[in-house]
Design an enzyme around this catalytic site. Structure first.
Site, mmCIF file in Angstrom:
data_model
loop_
_atom_site.group_PDB
_atom_site.id
_atom_site.type_symbol
_atom_site.label_atom_id
_atom_site.label_comp_id
_atom_site.label_asym_id
_atom_site.label_seq_id
_atom_site.Cartn_x
_atom_site.Cartn_y
_atom_site.Cartn_z
ATOM 1 N N HIS A 152 -21.718 -50.385 -3.762
ATOM 2 C CA HIS A 152 -21.057 -50.856 -2.532
ATOM 3 C C HIS A 152 -22.026 -50.822 -1.349
ATOM 4 C CE1 HIS A 152 -16.876 -51.340 -3.783
ATOM 5 N NE2 HIS A 152 -16.980 -50.230 -4.484
ATOM 6 N N HIS B 43 -16.122 -51.233 -14.240
ATOM 7 C CA HIS B 43 -16.583 -52.549 -13.783
ATOM 8 C C HIS B 43 -18.000 -52.393 -13.273
ATOM 9 C CE1 HIS B 43 -16.194 -50.823 -9.843
ATOM 10 N NE2 HIS B 43 -14.948 -50.461 -10.147
ATOM 11 N N ASP C 185 -18.567 -44.998 -12.925
ATOM 12 C CA ASP C 185 -17.884 -46.005 -12.094
ATOM 13 C C ASP C 185 -18.906 -47.010 -11.552
ATOM 14 O OD1 ASP C 185 -16.374 -47.379 -10.021
ATOM 15 O OD2 ASP C 185 -14.942 -45.735 -10.169
ATOM 16 N N SER D 69 -11.080 -49.974 -9.378
ATOM 17 C CA SER D 69 -11.189 -48.803 -10.257
ATOM 18 C C SER D 69 -9.832 -48.283 -10.699
ATOM 19 C CB SER D 69 -11.961 -47.686 -9.549
ATOM 20 O OG SER D 69 -13.283 -48.100 -9.328
ATOM 21 N N THR E 243 -10.132 -43.222 -10.346
ATOM 22 C CA THR E 243 -10.458 -43.042 -11.771
ATOM 23 C C THR E 243 -9.801 -41.793 -12.368
ATOM 24 O OG1 THR E 243 -12.525 -44.184 -11.304
ATOM 25 C CG2 THR E 243 -12.333 -43.128 -13.466
HETATM 26 MG MG MG Z 1 -14.011 -43.985 -9.678
HETATM 27 ZN ZN ZN Z 2 -15.873 -49.531 -6.154
#
Ligand code: MG
Ligand code: ZN
Length: 374
Positions: free
Chosen positions: A270, A309, A45, A86, A139
């Site tokens: 993040h 992403h 992720d 996500s 996810t």
């Molecule tokens: Mg995820």
């Molecule tokens: Zn994120």
């Protein structure tokens, strides 16, 4: 009149706010594709090219991703935003559709769409999910649940009772056994369905012995698991044992589908923390190594590694060395850069080139030899 029509079209386009998606071409030039019995999709992720580069340099200039013969790029945008989240990102892989940010296994009308994991179950394959987030996080959720909004964690947990995922490991115990919105005890319900259910509170995952005959669910945290750097340490074992579990689980030997997520590479992005990104990526790399070793020995397993992403607009700035990455960030959210895809095993050649994120779903189905849409 012409002006009026133009105005009307402009309003229609603006209010629709969806990006055009080119038709998906599944098999090019009608070349037969060698079929895969098993598919393992590994999602890092938030793992863009810079995250991969930083991990590789920090790891003595090497990663297991270098062993993959096929490399492609996917366009990660969602139905309503050039910058996906996500949920929409994973739903593109699991259902083959562009949907809105926040959507879990549902289309832009919030209607459920069958996932590749659900289709695998219906066809008699074994299935598994492993994540370093909670198992109801966007996810993994997008492969088994159908929810109009990703934060409806208890609803998403209840969907694990509707589809029989044979093996799963991740956080999120509270959403199953200590629910706030209803009185259901999902531990009890899962055990009634023949699952062995256990969690971090009862035993350490390191000490767990899995019986390949029944289904297996293990919760690694009450909600979200810790970062790797703070002691979380189950991804590599869950990935390697999960693969072996699913391989032996099914007596009919029809193969399996598994999704393994390195969830917190995104959280490092993040947080704009280079060290967080690198430690998560290197654990994910180790899991890739185990999965690849299985696939090499097995010969019938397709392994696909990608991300939903990029996160952070991460850059490796001047002044960096291989040992000391000077990271810089343009955002504390996701970005819309294209995302690398790595494939190994039968059907891997399908993953060369540049395509939509939704094409990954179609390419996986092609690799299984599944035709038509069910
Ligand atoms: Mg995820
Ligand atoms: Zn994120």
């Amino acid at each position: 009149m012409k002006k009026l029509i133009l105005l009307f079209i402009t309003i229609a386009v603006v209010s629709c706010k969806q990006y055009p998606t080119p038709a998906t071409i599944v098999i090019t030039e009608n070349k037969p594709v060698k079929q895969a019995k098993n598919i393992i999709l590994m999602v890092g992720d938030g793992m863009g090219l810079t995250q991969i580069s930083a991990g590789m340099y920090s790891n003595g200039n090497t990663l297991n991703l270098e062993k993959f013969p096929a490399v492609g790029l996917h366009k990660s945008y969602s139905a309503d935003n050039l910058v996906t989240d996500s949920a929409a990102g994973a739903t593109a892989f699991s259902c083959g559709i562009k949907t809105y940010n926040g959507a879990i296994g549902v289309n832009t009308d919030t209607l459920p769409v069958q996932t590749i994991l659900e289709e695998a179950e219906l066809k008699g394959l074994a299935t598994g999910l492993v994540a370093t987030s909670s198992i109801v996080h966007a996810t993994p959720a997008s492969f088994v649940a159908h929810s109009r909004y990703r934060k409806l964690h208890e609803d998403i947990a209840a969907d694990f009772l509707k589809t029989e995922v044979d093996y799963w490991v991740g956080g999120g115990k509270a959403f199953f056994s200590n629910r706030e919105n209803d009185e259901r005890d999902l531990y009890k319900e899962l055990r009634a369905k023949g699952y062995t259910v256990s969690d971090y509170f009862e035993q350490d995952f390191e000490e767990v012995n899995t019986n390949v005959k029944g289904n297996f669910a293990f919760f690694t945290a009450n909600k979200e698991p810790l970062p790797k750097a703070q002691g979380r340490d189950y991804l590599v074992k869950a990935a390697s044992e999960g693969v072996r579990f699913l391989d032996k689980h099914d007596e009919e030997d029809k193969g399996f589908f598994m999704m393994i997520e390195g969830s917190q590479i995104d959280w490092g992005g993040h947080a704009n923390k280079t060290d967080y990104i690198i430690s998560e990526l290197l654990e994910f790399n180790e899991a890739i190594g185990k999965v690849l070793a299985f696939a090499k020995q097995d010969g019938e397993t397709l392994v696909v590694v990608t991300a939903d992403h990029e996160t952070g607009g991460f850059a490796i700035n001047p002044g960096s060395t291989m040992d000391t990455i000077v990271g810089a960030f343009t955002s504390d959210y996701h970005t819309a850069t294209m995302i690398p895809v790595f494939a190994y095993g039968p059907g891997s050649e399908l993953f060369n080139g540049i395509y939509e994120n939704t094409a990954i779903y179609h390419k996986m189905r092609s690799a299984y030899g599944w035709t038509g849409l069910e």
